[in-house]
Design an enzyme around this catalytic site. Structure first.
Site, PDB file in Angstrom:
ATOM      1  CB  THR A 181      22.179 -44.558  21.322  1.00 44.68           C
ATOM      2  OG1 THR A 181      21.042 -43.891  21.549  1.00 44.68           O
ATOM      3  CG2 THR A 181      23.168 -43.579  21.666  1.00 44.68           C
TER       4      THR A 181
ATOM      5  CE1 TYR B 176      25.382 -41.794  24.933  1.00 42.90           C
ATOM      6  CE2 TYR B 176      23.337 -40.940  24.313  1.00 42.90           C
ATOM      7  CZ  TYR B 176      24.306 -41.914  24.432  1.00 42.90           C
ATOM      8  OH  TYR B 176      24.585 -43.394  24.705  1.00 42.90           O
TER       9      TYR B 176
HETATM   10  P1  NAD Z   1      26.289 -46.358  31.637  1.00 38.92           P
HETATM   11  O1  NAD Z   1      27.478 -45.358  31.864  1.00 38.92           O
HETATM   12  O2  NAD Z   1      25.211 -47.209  32.804  1.00 38.92           O
HETATM   13  O3  NAD Z   1      27.909 -47.183  31.295  1.00 38.92           O
HETATM   14  C1  NAD Z   1      29.187 -47.039  30.806  1.00 38.92           C
HETATM   15  C2  NAD Z   1      29.982 -47.746  31.765  1.00 38.92           C
HETATM   16  O4  NAD Z   1      31.069 -47.471  31.160  1.00 38.92           O
HETATM   17  C3  NAD Z   1      30.077 -47.703  32.950  1.00 38.92           C
HETATM   18  O5  NAD Z   1      31.143 -49.344  33.474  1.00 38.92           O
HETATM   19  C4  NAD Z   1      32.054 -46.487  32.844  1.00 38.92           C
HETATM   20  O6  NAD Z   1      32.930 -47.161  33.657  1.00 38.92           O
HETATM   21  C5  NAD Z   1      32.810 -47.931  32.023  1.00 38.92           C
HETATM   22  N1  NAD Z   1      33.521 -46.297  31.149  1.00 38.92           N
HETATM   23  C6  NAD Z   1      32.880 -45.036  30.849  1.00 38.92           C
HETATM   24  N2  NAD Z   1      34.156 -44.490  30.419  1.00 38.92           N
HETATM   25  C7  NAD Z   1      35.242 -45.941  30.087  1.00 38.92           C
HETATM   26  C8  NAD Z   1      36.554 -45.735  29.482  1.00 38.92           C
HETATM   27  N3  NAD Z   1      36.800 -44.667  28.900  1.00 38.92           N
HETATM   28  N4  NAD Z   1      36.979 -46.925  29.575  1.00 38.92           N
HETATM   29  C9  NAD Z   1      36.225 -48.036  29.560  1.00 38.92           C
HETATM   30  N5  NAD Z   1      35.733 -47.668  30.544  1.00 38.92           N
HETATM   31  C10 NAD Z   1      34.812 -46.645  30.504  1.00 38.92           C
HETATM   32  O7  NAD Z   1      26.361 -47.178  30.388  1.00 38.92           O
HETATM   33  P2  NAD Z   1      24.778 -48.101  29.723  1.00 38.92           P
HETATM   34  O8  NAD Z   1      23.512 -47.243  30.169  1.00 38.92           O
HETATM   35  O9  NAD Z   1      25.304 -49.242  30.748  1.00 38.92           O
HETATM   36  O10 NAD Z   1      25.478 -48.041  27.983  1.00 38.92           O
HETATM   37  C11 NAD Z   1      25.917 -48.860  27.560  1.00 38.92           C
HETATM   38  C12 NAD Z   1      26.386 -48.386  26.642  1.00 38.92           C
HETATM   39  O11 NAD Z   1      24.950 -48.554  25.948  1.00 38.92           O
HETATM   40  C13 NAD Z   1      26.993 -46.786  26.159  1.00 38.92           C
HETATM   41  O12 NAD Z   1      27.729 -47.599  24.505  1.00 38.92           O
HETATM   42  C14 NAD Z   1      25.705 -46.408  25.662  1.00 38.92           C
HETATM   43  O13 NAD Z   1      26.123 -45.625  24.563  1.00 38.92           O
HETATM   44  C15 NAD Z   1      24.461 -47.708  24.900  1.00 38.92           C
HETATM   45  N6  NAD Z   1      23.200 -47.486  25.364  1.00 38.92           N
HETATM   46  C16 NAD Z   1      22.515 -47.225  26.197  1.00 38.92           C
HETATM   47  C17 NAD Z   1      21.198 -46.937  26.669  1.00 38.92           C
HETATM   48  C18 NAD Z   1      20.354 -46.847  27.650  1.00 38.92           C
HETATM   49  O14 NAD Z   1      19.479 -47.023  27.661  1.00 38.92           O
HETATM   50  N7  NAD Z   1      21.091 -46.823  29.076  1.00 38.92           N
HETATM   51  C19 NAD Z   1      20.248 -47.418  24.982  1.00 38.92           C
HETATM   52  C20 NAD Z   1      21.319 -47.434  24.124  1.00 38.92           C
HETATM   53  C21 NAD Z   1      22.335 -48.117  23.778  1.00 38.92           C
HETATM   54  O1  DAU Z   2      17.496 -43.459  23.666  1.00 41.04           O
HETATM   55  C1  DAU Z   2      18.463 -43.958  24.356  1.00 41.04           C
HETATM   56  C2  DAU Z   2      19.356 -43.309  25.656  1.00 41.04           C
HETATM   57  O2  DAU Z   2      18.760 -44.048  27.160  1.00 41.04           O
HETATM   58  C3  DAU Z   2      20.566 -43.977  25.483  1.00 41.04           C
HETATM   59  O3  DAU Z   2      21.151 -42.918  24.723  1.00 41.04           O
HETATM   60  C4  DAU Z   2      21.314 -42.857  26.498  1.00 41.04           C
HETATM   61  O4  DAU Z   2      22.466 -43.689  27.963  1.00 41.04           O
HETATM   62  C5  DAU Z   2      20.220 -43.279  27.822  1.00 41.04           C
HETATM   63  O5  DAU Z   2      20.870 -42.514  28.668  1.00 41.04           O
HETATM   64  C6  DAU Z   2      18.747 -42.912  27.650  1.00 41.04           C
HETATM   65  O6  DAU Z   2      19.199 -41.301  27.404  1.00 41.04           O
HETATM   66  P1  DAU Z   2      17.791 -40.150  27.232  1.00 41.04           P
HETATM   67  O7  DAU Z   2      18.265 -38.999  27.820  1.00 41.04           O
HETATM   68  O8  DAU Z   2      16.454 -40.678  27.148  1.00 41.04           O
HETATM   69  O9  DAU Z   2      17.392 -41.052  29.036  1.00 41.04           O
HETATM   70  P2  DAU Z   2      16.577 -40.031  30.779  1.00 41.04           P
HETATM   71  O10 DAU Z   2      16.774 -41.887  31.399  1.00 41.04           O
HETATM   72  O11 DAU Z   2      18.471 -39.330  30.549  1.00 41.04           O
HETATM   73  O12 DAU Z   2      15.738 -39.036  30.222  1.00 41.04           O
HETATM   74  C7  DAU Z   2      14.806 -40.259  29.617  1.00 41.04           C
HETATM   75  C8  DAU Z   2      14.219 -38.949  29.286  1.00 41.04           C
HETATM   76  O13 DAU Z   2      13.438 -38.646  30.893  1.00 41.04           O
HETATM   77  C9  DAU Z   2      13.980 -37.693  28.835  1.00 41.04           C
HETATM   78  O14 DAU Z   2      13.353 -37.525  27.862  1.00 41.04           O
HETATM   79  C10 DAU Z   2      13.650 -36.816  30.402  1.00 41.04           C
HETATM   80  C11 DAU Z   2      13.316 -36.787  30.768  1.00 41.04           C
HETATM   81  N1  DAU Z   2      13.945 -37.029  31.960  1.00 41.04           N
HETATM   82  C12 DAU Z   2      15.264 -37.121  32.215  1.00 41.04           C
HETATM   83  C13 DAU Z   2      14.883 -37.186  33.745  1.00 41.04           C
HETATM   84  C14 DAU Z   2      16.906 -37.877  34.501  1.00 41.04           C
HETATM   85  C15 DAU Z   2      12.584 -36.145  32.961  1.00 41.04           C
HETATM   86  O15 DAU Z   2      11.859 -36.176  32.732  1.00 41.04           O
HETATM   87  N2  DAU Z   2      13.268 -36.314  34.309  1.00 41.04           N
HETATM   88  C16 DAU Z   2      14.914 -36.036  35.141  1.00 41.04           C
HETATM   89  O16 DAU Z   2      15.236 -35.956  36.081  1.00 41.04           O
END
Ligand code: NAD
Ligand code: DAU
Length: 355
Positions: free
Chosen positions: A132, A158
């Site tokens: 991330t 995180y």
């Molecule tokens: P998510 O929370 O939606 O999914 C995570 C998945 O991992 C789930 O299916 C969960 O069951 C599984 N998991 C959790 N712990 C585990 C374990 N111990 N063993 C096996 N499986 C396990 O997350 P996401 O948003 O899909 O993110 C996926 C990856 O991408 C993460 O590594 C996150 O850090 C990274 N990432 C996410 C974002 C974003 O915006 N969501 C952005 C950049 C990077």
């Molecule tokens: O930047 C990449 C990351 O983006 C990933 O690594 C994380 O896994 C992913 O969860 C995400 O993190 P953020 O904290 O940026 O995402 P989130 O959707 O939780 O929040 C986005 C922005 O919105 C952040 O500035 C917090 C704000 N927010 C979030 C929630 C849930 C609100 O204002 N209200 C809310 O209820």
């Protein structure tokens, strides 16, 4: 054959679906099915022999070693993680266990497998670690976007746990020669996004007539990327990335949160107007800010474009419209997540599917 961890989560399930649409190469999908794992995301693969789902922990070394020996993947792609910043503030323990200890154990199992491969397979093998932009910390208003050489300055439990996992991956390359690739991506959005994150939460709350909680002044900036673009970037890095390199992935879409929430409300006003003719914007409620809230993230994605020729296909406008429409078209998916019944899916649909 490739092995994916966390392939029942938001990005992982999009990746598995896209992978099997683009190729016939089978996928072993190892996922613990925490609250964030949802096999309903993969229902279209239910009878697809190319998808082999295994419920288990990436930190279970014996299980991972058995899967590697049995299936002999040419690559491992590590999506599995605890991913929600707010949850990491309330309870960091799971983040340390999965993101740090789990990644360490996975690396050790993969290293043992990789060491045993014949020379050609060994040279072609890849371990791709999905990370991330949050590892770089926060940016001031006018600072240039994060490049791959920015120092790591994680601010939440995180982000610190992801930073630690990136360091382990780097060290396993430097010390043991494991052919690793690391990607650092900005905020994703799109189908199957669990509705505790900003965009899906705003959509489902608005449809339920519930408040839209905006943290603090709502002027925090994130850089948004449609999830399918993240998946195509990972495929490209796997295909052509240089072992030991890291690639920043982003959509060149910096926006303050409040603007995102306004856009979601306006799209809902257009696509699903309220019966009383009012706007969903009326539901916006400013609430207490997240502790230690990073003010701004932005990705400089020039390296992946220059070296690997990757660019996002969606603009924010096209991606957010598709996303809002997806949630409108999938009320049952939303309802199962909200009621918690998606967690019964494994036993209902797969019987005793286990390792
Ligand atoms: P998510 O929370 O939606 O999914 C995570 C998945 O991992 C789930 O299916 C969960 O069951 C599984 N998991 C959790 N712990 C585990 C374990 N111990 N063993 C096996 N499986 C396990 O997350 P996401 O948003 O899909 O993110 C996926 C990856 O991408 C993460 O590594 C996150 O850090 C990274 N990432 C996410 C974002 C974003 O915006 N969501 C952005 C950049 C990077
Ligand atoms: O930047 C990449 C990351 O983006 C990933 O690594 C994380 O896994 C992913 O969860 C995400 O993190 P953020 O904290 O940026 O995402 P989130 O959707 O939780 O929040 C986005 C922005 O919105 C952040 O500035 C917090 C704000 N927010 C979030 C929630 C849930 C609100 O204002 N209200 C809310 O209820």
């Amino acid at each position: 054959m490739i092995l994916v961890t966390g392939g029942a989560g938001f990005i992982g399930s999009n990746f598995v679906l896209d992978w099997l649409q683009a190729s016939d190469e089978p996928v072993v999908n190892l996922d613990k099915l925490t609250y964030a794992g949802n096999l309903e995301n993969l229902v279209t693969l239910q009878d697809d022999v190319r998808h082999h789902f295994v419920q288990g922990d990436l930190g279970d070394r014996a299980l991972v070693e058995r899967l590697l020996t049995e299936h002999r993947p040419r690559a491992v792609i590590n999506f599995a993680a605890e991913s929600h910043v707010d949850r990491s503030i309330h309870g960091p323990e799971d983040f340390i266990q999965t993101n740090i200890v789990g990644t360490f154990r996975l690396l050790e199992a993969v290293r043992a497998y990789w060491s045993s491969l014949p020379a050609g397979d060994k040279a072609n093998f890849r371990f791709l670690h999905v990370s991330t932009d949050e590892v770089y910390g926060t940016l001031s208003k006018d600072a240039p976007p994060f490049t791959e050489t920015n120092p790591y300055e994680p601010n939440s439990p995180y982000a610190a746990s992801k930073a630690a996992s990136d360091h382990l991956v780097r060290a396993w390359h430097h010390t043991y020669g494991l052919p690793v690739l690391t990607t650092n991506c900005s905020n994703n959005y799109g189908p199957y996004h669990f509705p505790e994150k900003l965009i899906p939460l705003m959509i489902v709350n608005a449809l339920a007539g519930m408040p839209l909680p905006v943290y603090g002044d709502g002027l925090q900036v994130r850089d948004w990327l449609y999830v399918k673009d993240h998946c195509s970037a990972i495929r490209r890095v796997l295909e052509a990335g240089q072992p030991g390199e890291t690639y920043n992935i982003g959509g060149w879409n910096e926006k303050p949160n409040i603007e995102i929430v306004h856009r979601v409300c306006d799209l809902l006003d257009e696509l699903h107007p309220k019966a009383d003719g009012g706007s969903y914007r009326a539901l916006i409620t400013h609430v207490q800010d997240r502790p230690g809230h990073d003010r701004r993230y932005a990705i400089d994605a020039r390296k992946i474009e220059r070296d690997l020729g990757w660019k996002p296909a969606e603009t924010f406008e096209t991606g957010i419209r598709k996303t809002v429409q997806w949630y409108l078209d999938h009320p049952q998916w939303v309802q199962h997540v909200q009621s918690g019944s998606y967690r019964d899916w494994v036993s209902k649909q797969y019987g005793a599917v286990v390792a």
